[in-house]
Scaffold this motif. Structure first.
Motif, PDB file in Angstrom:
ATOM      1  N   GLN A  71      -6.451  -2.943   3.719  1.00 55.03           N
ATOM      2  CA  GLN A  71      -7.237  -1.986   4.471  1.00 55.03           C
ATOM      3  C   GLN A  71      -6.476  -0.698   4.675  1.00 55.03           C
ATOM      4  O   GLN A  71      -5.305  -0.587   4.363  1.00 55.03           O
ATOM      5  CB  GLN A  71      -7.671  -2.574   5.801  1.00 55.03           C
ATOM      6  N   GLU A  72      -7.164   0.274   5.269  1.00 48.04           N
ATOM      7  CA  GLU A  72      -6.623   1.622   5.406  1.00 48.04           C
ATOM      8  C   GLU A  72      -5.770   1.823   6.652  1.00 48.04           C
ATOM      9  O   GLU A  72      -4.999   2.769   6.717  1.00 48.04           O
ATOM     10  CB  GLU A  72      -7.767   2.629   5.447  1.00 48.04           C
ATOM     11  N   ASN A  73      -5.934   0.997   7.641  1.00 44.56           N
ATOM     12  CA  ASN A  73      -5.273   1.208   8.923  1.00 44.56           C
ATOM     13  C   ASN A  73      -3.779   0.955   8.791  1.00 44.56           C
ATOM     14  O   ASN A  73      -3.359  -0.180   8.533  1.00 44.56           O
ATOM     15  CB  ASN A  73      -5.868   0.268   9.970  1.00 44.56           C
ATOM     16  N   PRO A  74      -2.941   1.964   8.976  1.00 45.99           N
ATOM     17  CA  PRO A  74      -1.503   1.763   8.827  1.00 45.99           C
ATOM     18  C   PRO A  74      -0.938   0.754   9.829  1.00 45.99           C
ATOM     19  O   PRO A  74       0.105   0.143   9.565  1.00 45.99           O
ATOM     20  CB  PRO A  74      -0.910   3.154   9.042  1.00 45.99           C
ATOM     21  N   LYS A  75      -1.628   0.547  10.936  1.00 47.63           N
ATOM     22  CA  LYS A  75      -1.123  -0.403  11.942  1.00 47.63           C
ATOM     23  C   LYS A  75      -1.191  -1.841  11.456  1.00 47.63           C
ATOM     24  O   LYS A  75      -0.565  -2.722  12.051  1.00 47.63           O
ATOM     25  CB  LYS A  75      -1.917  -0.245  13.235  1.00 47.63           C
ATOM     26  N   ARG A  76      -1.939  -2.068  10.381  1.00 48.02           N
ATOM     27  CA  ARG A  76      -2.058  -3.423   9.848  1.00 48.02           C
ATOM     28  C   ARG A  76      -0.962  -3.743   8.841  1.00 48.02           C
ATOM     29  O   ARG A  76      -0.940  -4.829   8.266  1.00 48.02           O
ATOM     30  CB  ARG A  76      -3.429  -3.616   9.203  1.00 48.02           C
ATOM     31  N   ALA A  97      -3.718   4.229  -1.229  1.00 48.61           N
ATOM     32  CA  ALA A  97      -4.183   3.108  -2.069  1.00 48.61           C
ATOM     33  C   ALA A  97      -3.425   1.850  -1.684  1.00 48.61           C
ATOM     34  O   ALA A  97      -2.329   1.927  -1.115  1.00 48.61           O
ATOM     35  CB  ALA A  97      -3.987   3.410  -3.545  1.00 48.61           C
ATOM     36  N   ALA A  98      -4.015   0.701  -2.017  1.00 49.89           N
ATOM     37  CA  ALA A  98      -3.354  -0.569  -1.750  1.00 49.89           C
ATOM     38  C   ALA A  98      -3.758  -1.574  -2.829  1.00 49.89           C
ATOM     39  O   ALA A  98      -4.776  -1.410  -3.502  1.00 49.89           O
ATOM     40  CB  ALA A  98      -3.720  -1.100  -0.365  1.00 49.89           C
ATOM     41  N   ILE A  99      -2.934  -2.607  -2.950  1.00 51.07           N
ATOM     42  CA  ILE A  99      -3.184  -3.631  -3.970  1.00 51.07           C
ATOM     43  C   ILE A  99      -2.713  -4.975  -3.453  1.00 51.07           C
ATOM     44  O   ILE A  99      -1.694  -5.053  -2.752  1.00 51.07           O
ATOM     45  CB  ILE A  99      -2.467  -3.254  -5.297  1.00 51.07           C
ATOM     46  N   THR A 100      -3.463  -6.017  -3.750  1.00 54.41           N
ATOM     47  CA  THR A 100      -3.042  -7.363  -3.395  1.00 54.41           C
ATOM     48  C   THR A 100      -2.199  -7.945  -4.522  1.00 54.41           C
ATOM     49  O   THR A 100      -2.231  -7.464  -5.662  1.00 54.41           O
ATOM     50  CB  THR A 100      -4.241  -8.284  -3.168  1.00 54.41           C
ATOM     51  N   TRP A 101      -1.450  -8.973  -4.192  1.00 55.44           N
ATOM     52  CA  TRP A 101      -0.670  -9.623  -5.244  1.00 55.44           C
ATOM     53  C   TRP A 101      -1.574 -10.183  -6.342  1.00 55.44           C
ATOM     54  O   TRP A 101      -1.164 -10.347  -7.485  1.00 55.44           O
ATOM     55  CB  TRP A 101       0.193 -10.742  -4.672  1.00 55.44           C
ATOM     56  N   GLY A 102      -2.825 -10.447  -5.972  1.00 49.37           N
ATOM     57  CA  GLY A 102      -3.787 -10.935  -6.957  1.00 49.37           C
ATOM     58  C   GLY A 102      -4.389  -9.834  -7.816  1.00 49.37           C
ATOM     59  O   GLY A 102      -5.163 -10.118  -8.736  1.00 49.37           O
ATOM     60  N   ALA A 109      -8.333   5.301  -1.844  1.00 47.25           N
ATOM     61  CA  ALA A 109      -9.033   6.247  -0.986  1.00 47.25           C
ATOM     62  C   ALA A 109      -9.864   7.213  -1.826  1.00 47.25           C
ATOM     63  O   ALA A 109      -9.455   7.631  -2.912  1.00 47.25           O
ATOM     64  CB  ALA A 109      -8.033   7.013  -0.131  1.00 47.25           C
ATOM     65  N   ASP A 110     -11.006   7.598  -1.287  1.00 46.63           N
ATOM     66  CA  ASP A 110     -11.908   8.482  -2.020  1.00 46.63           C
ATOM     67  C   ASP A 110     -11.247   9.804  -2.380  1.00 46.63           C
ATOM     68  O   ASP A 110     -11.520  10.379  -3.440  1.00 46.63           O
ATOM     69  CB  ASP A 110     -13.171   8.742  -1.191  1.00 46.63           C
ATOM     70  N   HIS A 111     -10.366  10.298  -1.509  1.00 48.81           N
ATOM     71  CA  HIS A 111      -9.812  11.635  -1.732  1.00 48.81           C
ATOM     72  C   HIS A 111      -8.821  11.702  -2.892  1.00 48.81           C
ATOM     73  O   HIS A 111      -8.447  12.787  -3.325  1.00 48.81           O
ATOM     74  CB  HIS A 111      -9.180  12.189  -0.439  1.00 48.81           C
ATOM     75  N   VAL A 112      -8.417  10.532  -3.437  1.00 46.55           N
ATOM     76  CA  VAL A 112      -7.530  10.533  -4.608  1.00 46.55           C
ATOM     77  C   VAL A 112      -8.098   9.721  -5.766  1.00 46.55           C
ATOM     78  O   VAL A 112      -7.494   9.659  -6.836  1.00 46.55           O
ATOM     79  CB  VAL A 112      -6.122   9.999  -4.270  1.00 46.55           C
ATOM     80  N   LYS A 113      -9.253   9.126  -5.546  1.00 42.64           N
ATOM     81  CA  LYS A 113      -9.856   8.283  -6.575  1.00 42.64           C
ATOM     82  C   LYS A 113     -10.134   9.118  -7.835  1.00 42.64           C
ATOM     83  O   LYS A 113     -10.612  10.240  -7.748  1.00 42.64           O
ATOM     84  CB  LYS A 113     -11.146   7.666  -6.048  1.00 42.64           C
ATOM     85  N   GLY A 114      -9.791   8.535  -8.968  1.00 43.85           N
ATOM     86  CA  GLY A 114      -9.950   9.247 -10.223  1.00 43.85           C
ATOM     87  C   GLY A 114      -8.715  10.010 -10.640  1.00 43.85           C
ATOM     88  O   GLY A 114      -8.589  10.422 -11.799  1.00 43.85           O
ATOM     89  N   GLY A 157       0.804  -1.210   0.000  1.00 45.69           N
ATOM     90  CA  GLY A 157       0.000   0.000   0.000  1.00 45.69           C
ATOM     91  C   GLY A 157       0.835   1.257   0.000  1.00 45.69           C
ATOM     92  O   GLY A 157       2.038   1.229   0.259  1.00 45.69           O
ATOM     93  N   TRP A 158       0.153   2.355  -0.293  1.00 44.09           N
ATOM     94  CA  TRP A 158       0.767   3.679  -0.245  1.00 44.09           C
ATOM     95  C   TRP A 158       0.029   4.530   0.793  1.00 44.09           C
ATOM     96  O   TRP A 158      -1.206   4.535   0.851  1.00 44.09           O
ATOM     97  CB  TRP A 158       0.678   4.364  -1.601  1.00 44.09           C
ATOM     98  N   PHE A 159       0.813   5.227   1.579  1.00 45.62           N
ATOM     99  CA  PHE A 159       0.300   6.188   2.549  1.00 45.62           C
ATOM    100  C   PHE A 159       1.038   7.504   2.312  1.00 45.62           C
ATOM    101  O   PHE A 159       2.073   7.531   1.655  1.00 45.62           O
ATOM    102  CB  PHE A 159       0.551   5.702   3.977  1.00 45.62           C
ATOM    103  N   ARG A 160       0.503   8.553   2.889  1.00 44.10           N
ATOM    104  CA  ARG A 160       1.214   9.835   2.822  1.00 44.10           C
ATOM    105  C   ARG A 160       1.040  10.584   4.134  1.00 44.10           C
ATOM    106  O   ARG A 160       0.063  10.378   4.859  1.00 44.10           O
ATOM    107  CB  ARG A 160       0.713  10.673   1.642  1.00 44.10           C
ATOM    108  N   GLN A 161       1.997  11.457   4.385  1.00 47.96           N
ATOM    109  CA  GLN A 161       1.965  12.251   5.612  1.00 47.96           C
ATOM    110  C   GLN A 161       2.475  13.644   5.316  1.00 47.96           C
ATOM    111  O   GLN A 161       3.633  13.808   4.911  1.00 47.96           O
ATOM    112  CB  GLN A 161       2.782  11.585   6.716  1.00 47.96           C
ATOM    113  N   ALA A 162       1.606  14.606   5.517  1.00 44.39           N
ATOM    114  CA  ALA A 162       1.976  16.008   5.356  1.00 44.39           C
ATOM    115  C   ALA A 162       2.424  16.555   6.708  1.00 44.39           C
ATOM    116  O   ALA A 162       2.049  16.013   7.758  1.00 44.39           O
ATOM    117  CB  ALA A 162       0.792  16.793   4.825  1.00 44.39           C
ATOM    118  N   PRO A 163       3.205  17.628   6.728  1.00 46.18           N
ATOM    119  CA  PRO A 163       3.676  18.196   8.004  1.00 46.18           C
ATOM    120  C   PRO A 163       2.511  18.531   8.926  1.00 46.18           C
ATOM    121  O   PRO A 163       1.543  19.167   8.517  1.00 46.18           O
ATOM    122  CB  PRO A 163       4.416  19.458   7.562  1.00 46.18           C
ATOM    123  N   GLY A 164       2.605  18.063  10.155  1.00 44.96           N
ATOM    124  CA  GLY A 164       1.593  18.366  11.142  1.00 44.96           C
ATOM    125  C   GLY A 164       0.320  17.549  11.028  1.00 44.96           C
ATOM    126  O   GLY A 164      -0.635  17.790  11.771  1.00 44.96           O
TER     127      GLY A 164
END
Length: 121
Positions: A102-107, A49-54, A60-65, A35-42
């Protein structure tokens, strides 16, 4: 142990495009999702987004499209194509590997060092 290394960040003008790459090595048979995550300052780290090997994707809705995740299974590499970039997309982008789509970075168990993406207005 799985190692992930991102590349492809940089400076781009608003409306432009960038493609990020993430190469996984080591015990890649122990993971099934990248998966890809991002972090802006503060701000907190947020899912992109994420993808399985399959080939199942989750964006995420905020970047979809605008953003598209894809993979090359032979190279154990995942890509994030980012189009129509906006200044608010400016962040450090992290690649992660795990076993749940899933979206949870802890996973996610393994993380890269991140690559900076800066979008100028």
């Amino acid at each position: 142990q799985v190692h992930v290394v991102e590349s492809g960040g940089g400076l781009v003008q608003a409306g432009g495009s960038l493609r990020l790459s993430c190469a996984a090595s080591g015990r890649t048979d122990s993971i099934s999702v990248m998966g890809w995550f991002r972090q802006a300052p503060g701000k907190e780290r947020e899912f992109v987004a994420a993808i399985t090997w399959g080939g199942i994707t989750y964006t995420a809705d905020h970047v979809k499209g605008r953003f598209t995740i894809s993979q090359d299974n032979v190279k154990n590499t995942v890509y994030l194509q980012m189009n129509s970039l906006r200044p608010e997309d400016t962040a450090v982008y992290f690649c992660a590997a795990g076993r749940a789509l899933q979206e949870n970075p802890k996973r996610y168990d393994y993380w890269g060092q991140g690559t900076q993406v800066t979008v100028s207005s």
